[in-house]
Design a protein around this motif. Structure first.
Motif, PDB file in Angstrom:
ATOM      1  N   ALA A 144       0.850  -1.190   0.000  1.00 30.82           N
ATOM      2  CA  ALA A 144       0.000   0.000   0.000  1.00 30.82           C
ATOM      3  C   ALA A 144       0.886   1.242   0.000  1.00 30.82           C
ATOM      4  O   ALA A 144       2.020   1.207   0.496  1.00 30.82           O
ATOM      5  CB  ALA A 144      -0.919   0.021   1.216  1.00 30.82           C
ATOM      6  N   ILE A 145       0.354   2.327  -0.573  1.00 35.54           N
ATOM      7  CA  ILE A 145       1.043   3.620  -0.562  1.00 35.54           C
ATOM      8  C   ILE A 145       0.023   4.675  -0.142  1.00 35.54           C
ATOM      9  O   ILE A 145      -1.078   4.747  -0.694  1.00 35.54           O
ATOM     10  CB  ILE A 145       1.622   3.978  -1.941  1.00 35.54           C
ATOM     11  CG1 ILE A 145       2.537   2.868  -2.466  1.00 35.54           C
ATOM     12  CG2 ILE A 145       2.394   5.293  -1.869  1.00 35.54           C
ATOM     13  CD1 ILE A 145       3.053   3.109  -3.879  1.00 35.54           C
ATOM     14  N   ALA A 146       0.405   5.484   0.827  1.00 39.35           N
ATOM     15  CA  ALA A 146      -0.457   6.581   1.276  1.00 39.35           C
ATOM     16  C   ALA A 146      -0.276   7.768   0.339  1.00 39.35           C
ATOM     17  O   ALA A 146       0.817   8.319   0.229  1.00 39.35           O
ATOM     18  CB  ALA A 146      -0.112   6.978   2.702  1.00 39.35           C
ATOM     19  N   GLU A 147      -1.343   8.135  -0.345  1.00 39.09           N
ATOM     20  CA  GLU A 147      -1.241   9.177  -1.363  1.00 39.09           C
ATOM     21  C   GLU A 147      -0.886  10.535  -0.767  1.00 39.09           C
ATOM     22  O   GLU A 147      -0.139  11.314  -1.371  1.00 39.09           O
ATOM     23  CB  GLU A 147      -2.557   9.286  -2.136  1.00 39.09           C
ATOM     24  CG  GLU A 147      -2.498  10.283  -3.280  1.00 39.09           C
ATOM     25  CD  GLU A 147      -3.751  10.266  -4.126  1.00 39.09           C
ATOM     26  OE1 GLU A 147      -3.677  10.728  -5.269  1.00 39.09           O
ATOM     27  OE2 GLU A 147      -4.795   9.789  -3.648  1.00 39.09           O
ATOM     28  N   ASP A 148      -1.386  10.843   0.421  1.00 38.95           N
ATOM     29  CA  ASP A 148      -1.185  12.191   0.954  1.00 38.95           C
ATOM     30  C   ASP A 148       0.229  12.446   1.460  1.00 38.95           C
ATOM     31  O   ASP A 148       0.677  13.589   1.512  1.00 38.95           O
ATOM     32  CB  ASP A 148      -2.203  12.496   2.063  1.00 38.95           C
ATOM     33  CG  ASP A 148      -2.072  11.580   3.270  1.00 38.95           C
ATOM     34  OD1 ASP A 148      -1.460  10.496   3.163  1.00 38.95           O
ATOM     35  OD2 ASP A 148      -2.601  11.954   4.341  1.00 38.95           O
ATOM     36  N   THR A 149       0.960  11.372   1.801  1.00 33.54           N
ATOM     37  CA  THR A 149       2.312  11.542   2.340  1.00 33.54           C
ATOM     38  C   THR A 149       3.399  10.856   1.516  1.00 33.54           C
ATOM     39  O   THR A 149       4.585  11.121   1.716  1.00 33.54           O
ATOM     40  CB  THR A 149       2.396  10.977   3.764  1.00 33.54           C
ATOM     41  OG1 THR A 149       2.070   9.576   3.720  1.00 33.54           O
ATOM     42  CG2 THR A 149       1.450  11.718   4.700  1.00 33.54           C
ATOM     43  N   GLY A 150       3.008   9.930   0.634  1.00 34.15           N
ATOM     44  CA  GLY A 150       3.994   9.155  -0.102  1.00 34.15           C
ATOM     45  C   GLY A 150       4.663   8.082   0.743  1.00 34.15           C
ATOM     46  O   GLY A 150       5.709   7.545   0.355  1.00 34.15           O
ATOM     47  N   GLU A 151       4.081   7.726   1.877  1.00 32.57           N
ATOM     48  CA  GLU A 151       4.617   6.642   2.696  1.00 32.57           C
ATOM     49  C   GLU A 151       4.256   5.306   2.051  1.00 32.57           C
ATOM     50  O   GLU A 151       3.126   5.093   1.621  1.00 32.57           O
ATOM     51  CB  GLU A 151       4.038   6.707   4.109  1.00 32.57           C
ATOM     52  CG  GLU A 151       4.496   7.932   4.883  1.00 32.57           C
ATOM     53  CD  GLU A 151       3.692   8.166   6.137  1.00 32.57           C
ATOM     54  OE1 GLU A 151       4.276   8.639   7.124  1.00 32.57           O
ATOM     55  OE2 GLU A 151       2.464   7.888   6.135  1.00 32.57           O
ATOM     56  N   ILE A 152       5.234   4.410   1.987  1.00 31.17           N
ATOM     57  CA  ILE A 152       5.053   3.079   1.415  1.00 31.17           C
ATOM     58  C   ILE A 152       4.968   2.087   2.566  1.00 31.17           C
ATOM     59  O   ILE A 152       5.761   2.161   3.515  1.00 31.17           O
ATOM     60  CB  ILE A 152       6.225   2.720   0.480  1.00 31.17           C
ATOM     61  CG1 ILE A 152       6.329   3.727  -0.663  1.00 31.17           C
ATOM     62  CG2 ILE A 152       6.071   1.298  -0.059  1.00 31.17           C
ATOM     63  CD1 ILE A 152       7.585   3.588  -1.499  1.00 31.17           C
ATOM     64  N   LEU A 153       4.014   1.154   2.497  1.00 30.54           N
ATOM     65  CA  LEU A 153       3.839   0.158   3.556  1.00 30.54           C
ATOM     66  C   LEU A 153       3.952  -1.242   2.972  1.00 30.54           C
ATOM     67  O   LEU A 153       3.387  -1.534   1.911  1.00 30.54           O
ATOM     68  CB  LEU A 153       2.462   0.290   4.222  1.00 30.54           C
ATOM     69  CG  LEU A 153       2.197   1.512   5.098  1.00 30.54           C
ATOM     70  CD1 LEU A 153       1.902   2.745   4.261  1.00 30.54           C
ATOM     71  CD2 LEU A 153       1.014   1.228   6.022  1.00 30.54           C
ATOM     72  N   ASN A 154       4.692  -2.092   3.681  1.00 34.05           N
ATOM     73  CA  ASN A 154       4.777  -3.506   3.326  1.00 34.05           C
ATOM     74  C   ASN A 154       4.646  -4.348   4.577  1.00 34.05           C
ATOM     75  O   ASN A 154       5.167  -3.998   5.643  1.00 34.05           O
ATOM     76  CB  ASN A 154       6.099  -3.829   2.620  1.00 34.05           C
ATOM     77  CG  ASN A 154       5.989  -3.696   1.117  1.00 34.05           C
ATOM     78  OD1 ASN A 154       4.941  -3.950   0.535  1.00 34.05           O
ATOM     79  ND2 ASN A 154       7.069  -3.301   0.474  1.00 34.05           N
ATOM     80  N   ILE A 155       3.961  -5.469   4.443  1.00 35.08           N
ATOM     81  CA  ILE A 155       3.761  -6.409   5.549  1.00 35.08           C
ATOM     82  C   ILE A 155       4.386  -7.739   5.128  1.00 35.08           C
ATOM     83  O   ILE A 155       4.387  -8.083   3.947  1.00 35.08           O
ATOM     84  CB  ILE A 155       2.255  -6.533   5.875  1.00 35.08           C
ATOM     85  CG1 ILE A 155       2.038  -7.031   7.287  1.00 35.08           C
ATOM     86  CG2 ILE A 155       1.525  -7.359   4.844  1.00 35.08           C
ATOM     87  CD1 ILE A 155       0.641  -6.754   7.811  1.00 35.08           C
ATOM     88  N   ASP A 156       4.972  -8.476   6.092  1.00 36.76           N
ATOM     89  CA  ASP A 156       5.737  -9.660   5.719  1.00 36.76           C
ATOM     90  C   ASP A 156       5.667 -10.713   6.812  1.00 36.76           C
ATOM     91  O   ASP A 156       5.569 -10.382   7.997  1.00 36.76           O
ATOM     92  CB  ASP A 156       7.199  -9.258   5.477  1.00 36.76           C
ATOM     93  CG  ASP A 156       7.934 -10.192   4.534  1.00 36.76           C
ATOM     94  OD1 ASP A 156       7.502 -11.342   4.362  1.00 36.76           O
ATOM     95  OD2 ASP A 156       8.965  -9.774   3.974  1.00 36.76           O
TER      96      ASP A 156
END
Length: 199
Positions: A90-102
């Protein structure tokens, strides 16, 4: 989907950003950029949808552990490859933070350090308005669907409907990594595709 705002945020966070209208265009670009080298990859449905496992393996040494009965040796080689390619959950559009779960940690570990270049490839379905909705997407869409795809014995895999915050030994959401900014010593590029890709 217009990626203008997201592209700006990601660039402000230090990433190189490439945008493509179709998966075919993105795959062609990545095959031009990643050539005659060693490539590690995560078990990504996005990469599968783009045919990148096959096309990159045709002119690179590709380390892909998907479907192997003993994946550890290949995962270890992937961690030492010159290039690492994965998706973003997932990527947060308002901040450009990228999230990955593993679940194993190999994918998120490889994305953080040790490679000459890291590529994140994401379709428009991976973009969420903000961090909270991105995190909900990880827990209630991405993890359950992947657990079901992998045949895991977890509550979320039974219906692929939501996270039950289980303690199953086969749980695939053991670690969450948030990339607030590009890692300091690694060249990192985000490839955005205006199509739905993966989960």
């Amino acid at each position: 989907m217009a990626f203008e705002n997201l592209k700006k945020r990601l660039e402000e966070n230090g990433y190189t950003v490439s945008v493509f209208a179709t998966g075919q265009e993105a795959a062609a670009y990545l095959n031009r950029e990643i050539d005659n080298t060693t490539v590690g990859c995560g078990g990504s449905m996005t990469l599968r949808d783009l045919g990148l496992f096959e096309s990159l393996a045709a002119h690179n040494t590709l380390y892909n552990h998907a479907g192997l009965s003993d994946p550890m040796p290949v995962m270890e080689k992937a961690m030492t490859a010159d290039v690492y390619i994965l998706s973003a959950n997932a990527i947060a559009e308002d901040t450009g933070e990228i999230l990955n779960i593993d679940g194993n940690g190999n994918r998120v570990a490889s994305s953080l350090f040790g490679h000459r270049k890291v590529y994140f490839v994401a379709g428009r379905n991976k973009v969420s308005p903000d961090f909270d909705s991105a995190l909900r997407r990880l827990r209630n869409v991405v993890a359950p669907k992947n657990a079901q795809r992998l045949g895991k014995k977890t509550p979320c895999a039974a219906k692929a409907d939501k996270c039950y915050n289980c303690s199953s030994p086969e749980r695939i959401c053991n670690a969450l990594v948030v990339y607030y900014k590009k890692m300091r010593y690694t060249d990192m590029e985000v490839v955005l595709v205006d199509q739905d890709l993966g989960f």
